[in-house]
Design a protein around this motif. Structure first.
Motif, mmCIF file in Angstrom:
data_model
loop_
_atom_site.group_PDB
_atom_site.id
_atom_site.type_symbol
_atom_site.label_atom_id
_atom_site.label_comp_id
_atom_site.label_asym_id
_atom_site.label_seq_id
_atom_site.Cartn_x
_atom_site.Cartn_y
_atom_site.Cartn_z
ATOM 1 N N GLU A 171 -5.134 -3.738 -5.833
ATOM 2 C CA GLU A 171 -5.893 -4.123 -4.633
ATOM 3 C C GLU A 171 -5.580 -5.554 -4.182
ATOM 4 N N LYS A 212 3.226 -2.093 1.566
ATOM 5 C CA LYS A 212 3.395 -0.972 2.494
ATOM 6 C C LYS A 212 3.860 0.289 1.773
ATOM 7 N N SER A 258 -8.176 6.497 -5.692
ATOM 8 C CA SER A 258 -9.098 5.975 -4.675
ATOM 9 C C SER A 258 -9.058 4.450 -4.569
ATOM 10 N N THR A 303 -7.600 2.614 -1.500
ATOM 11 C CA THR A 303 -8.284 2.399 -0.209
ATOM 12 C C THR A 303 -8.368 0.913 0.112
ATOM 13 N N SER A 318 -5.818 -0.101 2.757
ATOM 14 C CA SER A 318 -5.788 0.727 3.969
ATOM 15 C C SER A 318 -5.159 0.036 5.174
ATOM 16 N N GLU A 319 -5.162 -1.284 5.192
ATOM 17 C CA GLU A 319 -4.573 -2.023 6.317
ATOM 18 C C GLU A 319 -3.042 -2.033 6.274
ATOM 19 N N THR A 320 -2.459 -1.819 5.097
ATOM 20 C CA THR A 320 -1.007 -1.990 4.970
ATOM 21 C C THR A 320 -0.268 -0.778 4.398
ATOM 22 N N THR A 326 1.407 2.535 3.747
ATOM 23 C CA THR A 326 1.728 3.694 4.581
ATOM 24 C C THR A 326 2.526 4.761 3.832
ATOM 25 N N ARG A 353 -8.501 11.105 0.437
ATOM 26 C CA ARG A 353 -8.876 9.803 -0.130
ATOM 27 C C ARG A 353 -8.180 8.646 0.593
ATOM 28 N N LEU A 354 -6.958 8.885 1.055
ATOM 29 C CA LEU A 354 -6.129 7.836 1.660
ATOM 30 C C LEU A 354 -5.632 8.295 3.040
ATOM 31 N N PHE A 362 -5.048 6.920 5.713
ATOM 32 C CA PHE A 362 -4.189 5.972 6.427
ATOM 33 C C PHE A 362 -2.707 6.152 6.106
ATOM 34 N N LEU A 363 -2.377 6.954 5.095
ATOM 35 C CA LEU A 363 -0.972 7.148 4.715
ATOM 36 C C LEU A 363 -0.200 7.849 5.822
#
Length: 181
Positions: free
Chosen positions: A112, A118, A134, A137, A140-142, A144, A167-168, A170-171
């Motif tokens: 974290e 990325k 988890s 998370t 989540s901003e970076t 991918t 769970r993710l 944003f991927l």
């Protein structure tokens, strides 16, 4: 051939001879596949101030011990014996890609802190618990692109891709394929 491991200093000396340049000036350094394998990351790595991509894959390293490397964006540590992310903290402001598949990582503690990460390739490790997944998370901003295939946790799921993406969400990529449900 010697039974003692190759040192970072020896590996860097070999790299400099082969590439006909000083390692301290290079932006990309490959110390993978050393024979005999490297077992320890040592302070000589501090000389790599310009390094943006460092590969220490396919050695016998069991702990991450890195000096601050202000330009390092890509770190390849696949096929070693690494058990945790401890030691990566010094790269939390620069590291964008971590390739650490085929190791023995069970917990994601410390990931974290990687504010710019990325890409995280960590297939074939020892992640057994969805709570560990988890923890991503926090990125989540970076983050991918994530690879988790080959970890025991996916065997606990009827459809692990759905479980990861829920769970993710944003991927964009999961295990080399678009992250779609």
């Amino acid at each position: 051939m010697s039974d003692r491991p190759t040192t970072i200093k020896e590996a860097l000396d070999k790299w400099e001879k082969k590439n006909e340049m000083k390692a301290s000036e290079a932006t990309e350094i490959g110390l993978q596949f050393q024979m005999p394998p490297i077992e320890k990351m040592t302070p000589e790595l501090a000389a790599l101030k310009n390094c943006e991509k460092l590969s220490l894959s396919t050695n016998n390293i069991d702990r991450i011990v890195l000096p601050p490397l202000p330009n390092l964006k890509i770190l390849a540590l696949g096929r070693n014996n690494i058990k945790s992310f401890a030691g990566l903290e010094v790269l939390c402001d620069t590291l964008e890609q971590l390739w650490i598949s085929y190791n023995s990582i069970e917990k994601l503690k410390g990931i974290e802190l990687m504010k710019k990460l990325k890409v995280l390739y960590m297939g074939y490790n020892s992640i057994k618990d969805w709570n560990e997944v988890s923890k991503l998370t926090a990125l989540s901003e970076t983050l991918t692109d994530f690879n988790i295939y080959g970890n025991p946790v996916i065997e606990t799921s009827e459809n692990y891709r759905v479980d990861v993406i829920q769970r993710l969400p944003f991927l964009k990529m999961l295990d080399g394929e678009p992250a779609l449900i």
